[in-house]
Design a protein around this motif. Structure first.
Motif, short mmCIF file in Angstrom:
data_model
loop_
_atom_site.label_atom_id
_atom_site.label_comp_id
_atom_site.label_asym_id
_atom_site.label_seq_id
_atom_site.Cartn_x
_atom_site.Cartn_y
_atom_site.Cartn_z
N GLU A 100 -12.98 -8.36 -10.56
CA GLU A 100 -13.55 -9.03 -9.39
C GLU A 100 -14.77 -8.32 -8.82
O GLU A 100 -15.63 -8.95 -8.23
N THR A 101 -14.83 -6.99 -8.95
CA THR A 101 -15.95 -6.22 -8.39
C THR A 101 -16.52 -5.30 -9.46
O THR A 101 -15.86 -4.99 -10.46
N LEU A 102 -17.75 -4.83 -9.22
CA LEU A 102 -18.37 -3.90 -10.15
C LEU A 102 -17.57 -2.61 -10.24
O LEU A 102 -17.35 -2.08 -11.34
N GLU A 103 -17.11 -2.09 -9.10
CA GLU A 103 -16.33 -0.86 -9.11
C GLU A 103 -15.05 -1.01 -9.91
O GLU A 103 -14.69 -0.13 -10.70
N CYS B 145 -14.48 -3.19 -12.30
CA CYS B 145 -14.84 -3.38 -13.70
C CYS B 145 -15.19 -2.05 -14.34
O CYS B 145 -14.76 -1.75 -15.45
N THR C 48 -16.85 -13.37 -11.64
CA THR C 48 -16.29 -12.06 -11.95
C THR C 48 -17.36 -11.21 -12.63
O THR C 48 -18.41 -11.71 -13.04
#
Length: 79
Positions: A39-42, A44, A23
């Motif tokens: 789960e993803t940079l976006e 987060c 994560t």
């Protein structure tokens, strides 16, 4: 001015991959409790922005000062 404060704060955000589960963990150094994991940079980055907004609201509603970030002094609530 709070929008500008948020923009400056988000530029300070740091992200890293958590090896145990892949994560993404994000935080804004100097702002205690402003962190997120997704789960993803976006996702987060989005979650971190929402947490930052809530953190600002909480501090302002309690008449607590907002710390200076990158030489940007945010407006302070008046008692």
């Amino acid at each position: 001015m709070f929008i500008e404060y948020m923009q400056v704060a988000m530029r300070q955000a740091q992200f890293k991959v958590v090896p145990a589960d892949e994560t993404i963990y994000g935080e804004i150094p100097g702002l205690e409790g402003v962190n997120a994991c997704a789960e993803t940079l976006e996702a987060c980055r989005h979650d971190l922005g929402e947490i930052l907004e809530e953190w600002i609201y909480c501090r302002v509603s309690r008449q607590l000062p907002l710390p200076e970030i990158e030489k940007f002094q945010p407006p302070q609530s008046n008692a």
